[in-house]
Design a protein around this motif. Structure first.
Motif, PDB file in Angstrom:
ATOM      1  N   ASP A  82       0.820  -1.218   0.000  1.00  0.00           N
ATOM      2  CA  ASP A  82       0.000   0.000   0.000  1.00  0.00           C
ATOM      3  C   ASP A  82       0.852   1.265   0.000  1.00  0.00           C
ATOM      4  O   ASP A  82       0.454   2.289  -0.560  1.00  0.00           O
ATOM      5  N   ALA A  83       2.038   1.196   0.622  1.00  0.00           N
ATOM      6  CA  ALA A  83       2.942   2.356   0.627  1.00  0.00           C
ATOM      7  C   ALA A  83       3.370   2.695  -0.812  1.00  0.00           C
ATOM      8  O   ALA A  83       3.506   3.872  -1.165  1.00  0.00           O
ATOM      9  N   LEU A  84       3.546   1.671  -1.647  1.00  0.00           N
ATOM     10  CA  LEU A  84       3.867   1.917  -3.063  1.00  0.00           C
ATOM     11  C   LEU A  84       2.682   2.568  -3.774  1.00  0.00           C
ATOM     12  O   LEU A  84       2.867   3.446  -4.623  1.00  0.00           O
ATOM     13  N   ALA A  85       1.477   2.137  -3.404  1.00  0.00           N
ATOM     14  CA  ALA A  85       0.268   2.740  -3.985  1.00  0.00           C
ATOM     15  C   ALA A  85       0.112   4.194  -3.534  1.00  0.00           C
ATOM     16  O   ALA A  85      -0.332   5.048  -4.304  1.00  0.00           O
ATOM     17  N   VAL A  86       0.517   4.486  -2.299  1.00  0.00           N
ATOM     18  CA  VAL A  86       0.500   5.868  -1.792  1.00  0.00           C
ATOM     19  C   VAL A  86       1.431   6.719  -2.658  1.00  0.00           C
ATOM     20  O   VAL A  86       1.083   7.826  -3.079  1.00  0.00           O
ATOM     21  N   LYS A  87       2.620   6.182  -2.945  1.00  0.00           N
ATOM     22  CA  LYS A  87       3.576   6.890  -3.817  1.00  0.00           C
ATOM     23  C   LYS A  87       2.924   7.220  -5.159  1.00  0.00           C
ATOM     24  O   LYS A  87       3.021   8.342  -5.653  1.00  0.00           O
ATOM     25  N   ASP A  88       2.246   6.233  -5.726  1.00  0.00           N
ATOM     26  CA  ASP A  88       1.595   6.435  -7.034  1.00  0.00           C
ATOM     27  C   ASP A  88       0.507   7.495  -6.969  1.00  0.00           C
ATOM     28  O   ASP A  88       0.347   8.294  -7.892  1.00  0.00           O
ATOM     29  N   ARG A  89      -0.249   7.514  -5.867  1.00  0.00           N
ATOM     30  CA  ARG A  89      -1.324   8.511  -5.713  1.00  0.00           C
ATOM     31  C   ARG A  89      -0.765   9.927  -5.601  1.00  0.00           C
ATOM     32  O   ARG A  89      -1.392  10.886  -6.040  1.00  0.00           O
ATOM     33  N   LEU A  90       0.405  10.053  -4.996  1.00  0.00           N
ATOM     34  CA  LEU A  90       0.997  11.380  -4.781  1.00  0.00           C
ATOM     35  C   LEU A  90       1.818  11.862  -5.982  1.00  0.00           C
ATOM     36  O   LEU A  90       2.169  13.032  -6.052  1.00  0.00           O
ATOM     37  N   VAL A 101       6.451   6.978   8.986  1.00  0.00           N
ATOM     38  CA  VAL A 101       7.593   7.316   8.127  1.00  0.00           C
ATOM     39  C   VAL A 101       7.638   6.360   6.927  1.00  0.00           C
ATOM     40  O   VAL A 101       7.767   6.792   5.775  1.00  0.00           O
ATOM     41  N   ARG A 102       7.496   5.063   7.215  1.00  0.00           N
ATOM     42  CA  ARG A 102       7.625   4.052   6.146  1.00  0.00           C
ATOM     43  C   ARG A 102       6.529   4.186   5.093  1.00  0.00           C
ATOM     44  O   ARG A 102       6.764   3.902   3.916  1.00  0.00           O
ATOM     45  N   THR A 103       5.344   4.634   5.499  1.00  0.00           N
ATOM     46  CA  THR A 103       4.232   4.767   4.555  1.00  0.00           C
ATOM     47  C   THR A 103       4.502   5.832   3.499  1.00  0.00           C
ATOM     48  O   THR A 103       4.066   5.716   2.361  1.00  0.00           O
ATOM     49  N   ILE A 104       5.258   6.871   3.858  1.00  0.00           N
ATOM     50  CA  ILE A 104       5.537   7.939   2.881  1.00  0.00           C
ATOM     51  C   ILE A 104       6.957   7.869   2.320  1.00  0.00           C
ATOM     52  O   ILE A 104       7.322   8.661   1.466  1.00  0.00           O
ATOM     53  N   ARG A 105       7.763   6.896   2.776  1.00  0.00           N
ATOM     54  CA  ARG A 105       9.170   6.847   2.347  1.00  0.00           C
ATOM     55  C   ARG A 105       9.323   6.619   0.847  1.00  0.00           C
ATOM     56  O   ARG A 105      10.154   7.253   0.202  1.00  0.00           O
ATOM     57  N   ASP A 106       8.523   5.730   0.269  1.00  0.00           N
ATOM     58  CA  ASP A 106       8.640   5.468  -1.169  1.00  0.00           C
ATOM     59  C   ASP A 106       8.348   6.734  -1.977  1.00  0.00           C
ATOM     60  O   ASP A 106       9.032   7.028  -2.956  1.00  0.00           O
ATOM     61  N   ILE A 150      -5.522   8.932   2.516  1.00  0.00           N
ATOM     62  CA  ILE A 150      -4.901  10.200   2.091  1.00  0.00           C
ATOM     63  C   ILE A 150      -5.988  11.263   1.981  1.00  0.00           C
ATOM     64  O   ILE A 150      -6.989  11.052   1.282  1.00  0.00           O
ATOM     65  N   TYR A 151      -5.779  12.384   2.656  1.00  0.00           N
ATOM     66  CA  TYR A 151      -6.687  13.529   2.561  1.00  0.00           C
ATOM     67  C   TYR A 151      -5.897  14.739   2.078  1.00  0.00           C
ATOM     68  O   TYR A 151      -4.969  15.180   2.751  1.00  0.00           O
ATOM     69  N   LYS A 152      -6.279  15.219   0.917  1.00  0.00           N
ATOM     70  CA  LYS A 152      -5.665  16.428   0.350  1.00  0.00           C
ATOM     71  C   LYS A 152      -6.468  17.614   0.856  1.00  0.00           C
ATOM     72  O   LYS A 152      -7.675  17.703   0.622  1.00  0.00           O
ATOM     73  N   THR A 153      -5.808  18.518   1.581  1.00  0.00           N
ATOM     74  CA  THR A 153      -6.514  19.658   2.167  1.00  0.00           C
ATOM     75  C   THR A 153      -5.959  20.960   1.601  1.00  0.00           C
ATOM     76  O   THR A 153      -4.743  21.106   1.439  1.00  0.00           O
ATOM     77  N   GLU A 154      -6.851  21.885   1.297  1.00  0.00           N
ATOM     78  CA  GLU A 154      -6.461  23.180   0.747  1.00  0.00           C
ATOM     79  C   GLU A 154      -6.714  24.257   1.790  1.00  0.00           C
ATOM     80  O   GLU A 154      -7.791  24.315   2.397  1.00  0.00           O
ATOM     81  N   TRP A 155      -5.722  25.106   1.988  1.00  0.00           N
ATOM     82  CA  TRP A 155      -5.763  26.134   3.029  1.00  0.00           C
ATOM     83  C   TRP A 155      -5.524  27.513   2.449  1.00  0.00           C
ATOM     84  O   TRP A 155      -4.688  27.687   1.560  1.00  0.00           O
ATOM     85  N   GLU A 156      -6.220  28.477   3.028  1.00  0.00           N
ATOM     86  CA  GLU A 156      -5.953  29.895   2.758  1.00  0.00           C
ATOM     87  C   GLU A 156      -5.596  30.477   4.110  1.00  0.00           C
ATOM     88  O   GLU A 156      -6.453  30.619   4.983  1.00  0.00           O
ATOM     89  N   GLY A 157      -4.311  30.751   4.310  1.00  0.00           N
ATOM     90  CA  GLY A 157      -3.861  31.102   5.659  1.00  0.00           C
ATOM     91  C   GLY A 157      -4.116  29.903   6.559  1.00  0.00           C
ATOM     92  O   GLY A 157      -3.740  28.780   6.236  1.00  0.00           O
ATOM     93  N   ARG A 200     -10.682  13.321  -0.333  1.00  0.00           N
ATOM     94  CA  ARG A 200     -10.090  12.026  -0.011  1.00  0.00           C
ATOM     95  C   ARG A 200      -9.477  11.444  -1.281  1.00  0.00           C
ATOM     96  O   ARG A 200     -10.160  11.298  -2.291  1.00  0.00           O
ATOM     97  N   MET A 201      -8.199  11.132  -1.242  1.00  0.00           N
ATOM     98  CA  MET A 201      -7.487  10.634  -2.415  1.00  0.00           C
ATOM     99  C   MET A 201      -7.297   9.134  -2.428  1.00  0.00           C
ATOM    100  O   MET A 201      -6.917   8.557  -3.437  1.00  0.00           O
ATOM    101  N   TRP A 202      -7.507   8.483  -1.297  1.00  0.00           N
ATOM    102  CA  TRP A 202      -7.270   7.039  -1.239  1.00  0.00           C
ATOM    103  C   TRP A 202      -8.475   6.272  -1.751  1.00  0.00           C
ATOM    104  O   TRP A 202      -8.375   5.402  -2.595  1.00  0.00           O
ATOM    105  N   LYS A 203      -9.653   6.594  -1.227  1.00  0.00           N
ATOM    106  CA  LYS A 203     -10.895   5.929  -1.666  1.00  0.00           C
ATOM    107  C   LYS A 203     -11.835   6.984  -2.194  1.00  0.00           C
ATOM    108  O   LYS A 203     -12.611   7.559  -1.440  1.00  0.00           O
ATOM    109  N   GLU A 204     -11.711   7.285  -3.468  1.00  0.00           N
ATOM    110  CA  GLU A 204     -12.512   8.366  -4.019  1.00  0.00           C
ATOM    111  C   GLU A 204     -13.912   7.877  -4.376  1.00  0.00           C
ATOM    112  O   GLU A 204     -14.106   6.719  -4.678  1.00  0.00           O
TER     113      GLU A 204
END
Length: 196
Positions: free
Chosen positions: A42-50, A67-72, A177-184, A192-196
């Motif tokens: 799944d960590a490899l799949a996380v890499k692909d999603r990002l 750490v290991r989940t985002i290392r790839d 994976i949750y992609k969040t957008e911020w203004e300030g 949600r990027m993992w299970k859309e």
């Protein structure tokens, strides 16, 4: 719109909260336990999603599974992973005869309550949200991956939007994976990027 007013428009900051992949529970190895075989896949799949998101920074909880989940993903982007101690998972403490789910409901229901040896939701949320505020301040306009855990991720997001509560925590997967957008410091959008 004048060139000067365009100059003052701020770009959004994007924080990608990545909940760690599957990690076999091992008593007393909270910080050091890694990922299961499924977790590594799944960590490899996380890499692909990002891939293609143009990530500028990789930040993580000090716990090996985060750490290991985002290392790839970080390795493929040629980036270091910066460890932030205050992103560590919340310690639930001694819950006695309660089930894990019941204990979680209690600490979410009463944010000031802490089990012996544990952290209240209020305490954990405060320390982790400080990291979010620091990232938003020091890296405005950047795209940042945060290697994290289900509970502390929920609490951090809950600091900025009350919809992130026990029910949200229960709905998350490993990984997620949750992609969040911020203004300030204003949270504008969550995808949600993992299970859309």
């Amino acid at each position: 719109m004048t060139a000067n007013s365009v100059h003052h428009l701020k770009r959004s900051t994007f924080l990608y909260f990545v909940r760690h992949a599957e990690s076999p529970y091992e008593e007393g190895r909270e910080r050091t336990r890694g990922l299961s075989r499924q977790g590594l896949a799944d960590a490899l799949a996380v890499k692909d999603r990002l891939l293609g998101e143009g990530i500028d920074l990789y930040i993580s909880s000090p716990y090996e599974r985060a750490v290991r989940t985002i290392r790839d993903a970080a390795d493929s982007a040629g980036r270091e992973i910066i460890i932030e101690e205050d992103l560590r998972e919340r310690e639930i403490g001694q819950i006695g005869r309660l089930s894990f789910q019941e204990a979680k409901q209690k600490v979410y229901g009463d944010t000031a309550f802490a089990f012996p040896g544990g952290e209240s939701s209020m305490e954990a949320r405060h320390r982790a949200a400080q990291v979010v505020r620091k990232l938003l301040d020091e890296h405005a306009g950047k795209r940042i991956v945060i290697g994290t855990h289900g509970d502390i991720m929920t609490l951090m997001l809950g600091e900025f939007d009350p919809r992130f509560d026990y029910a949200f925590w229960e709905s998350t997967s490993m990984p997620d994976i949750y992609k969040t957008e911020w203004e300030g410091e204003t949270l504008r959008q969550v995808t949600r990027m993992w299970k859309e």
